[in-house]
Design a protein around this motif. Sequence first.
Motif, PDB file in Angstrom:
ATOM      1  N   UNK A   1       0.917  -1.223   0.017  1.00  0.00           N
ATOM      2  CA  UNK A   1       0.000   0.048  -0.252  1.00  0.00           C
ATOM      3  C   UNK A   1       0.903   1.387  -0.082  1.00  0.00           C
ATOM      4  N   UNK A   2       0.434   2.310  -0.793  1.00  0.00           N
ATOM      5  CA  UNK A   2       1.265   3.456  -0.656  1.00  0.00           C
ATOM      6  C   UNK A   2       0.256   4.641  -0.336  1.00  0.00           C
ATOM      7  N   UNK A   3       0.769   5.780  -0.004  1.00  0.00           N
ATOM      8  CA  UNK A   3       0.130   7.085   0.262  1.00  0.00           C
ATOM      9  C   UNK A   3       1.099   8.173   0.484  1.00  0.00           C
ATOM     10  N   UNK A   4       0.630   9.436   0.321  1.00  0.00           N
ATOM     11  CA  UNK A   4       1.322  10.667   0.264  1.00  0.00           C
ATOM     12  C   UNK A   4       2.068  10.709   1.760  1.00  0.00           C
ATOM     13  N   UNK A   5       3.482  11.254   1.717  1.00  0.00           N
ATOM     14  CA  UNK A   5       4.117  11.207   3.096  1.00  0.00           C
ATOM     15  C   UNK A   5       3.360  12.109   4.069  1.00  0.00           C
TER      16      UNK A   5
ATOM     17  N   UNK B   1       4.634  12.292  -8.339  1.00  0.00           N
ATOM     18  CA  UNK B   1       3.694  12.387  -7.145  1.00  0.00           C
ATOM     19  C   UNK B   1       4.300  12.785  -5.807  1.00  0.00           C
ATOM     20  N   UNK B   2       5.351  13.166  -5.652  1.00  0.00           N
ATOM     21  CA  UNK B   2       6.375  13.661  -4.395  1.00  0.00           C
ATOM     22  C   UNK B   2       6.467  12.326  -3.565  1.00  0.00           C
ATOM     23  N   UNK B   3       6.702  12.754  -2.370  1.00  0.00           N
ATOM     24  CA  UNK B   3       7.185  11.549  -1.528  1.00  0.00           C
ATOM     25  C   UNK B   3       6.020  10.726  -1.118  1.00  0.00           C
ATOM     26  N   UNK B   4       6.299   9.361  -1.378  1.00  0.00           N
ATOM     27  CA  UNK B   4       5.156   8.309  -0.900  1.00  0.00           C
ATOM     28  C   UNK B   4       5.913   7.411   0.393  1.00  0.00           C
ATOM     29  N   UNK B   5       5.056   6.849   1.177  1.00  0.00           N
ATOM     30  CA  UNK B   5       5.316   5.979   2.102  1.00  0.00           C
ATOM     31  C   UNK B   5       4.764   4.463   1.389  1.00  0.00           C
ATOM     32  N   UNK B   6       5.600   3.702   1.632  1.00  0.00           N
ATOM     33  CA  UNK B   6       5.231   2.160   0.866  1.00  0.00           C
ATOM     34  C   UNK B   6       5.258   1.332   2.086  1.00  0.00           C
TER      35      UNK B   6
END
Length: 58
Positions: free
Chosen positions: A19-23, A48-53
């Motif tokens: 799963x990913x989302x904006x940092x 899309x900038x920084x993403x947490x995975x």
Amino acid sequence: MGPAVRGRGVVPWAPGAMLTHDDDHEASARTIERNGGVLEDVRETCAHGRKRRYWIAL
């Protein structure tokens, strides 16, 4: 992978889902972590900038 699942997006050996989302979206981080998500890394993407995975068990 056998013909029955080939080309259907099914990975029978996968231990979970990524799963990913904006940092900067803390609510998403809390929800994923509360449900067993494990942070793999934070990556900078061009579009899309920084993403947490996260990995989460299925």
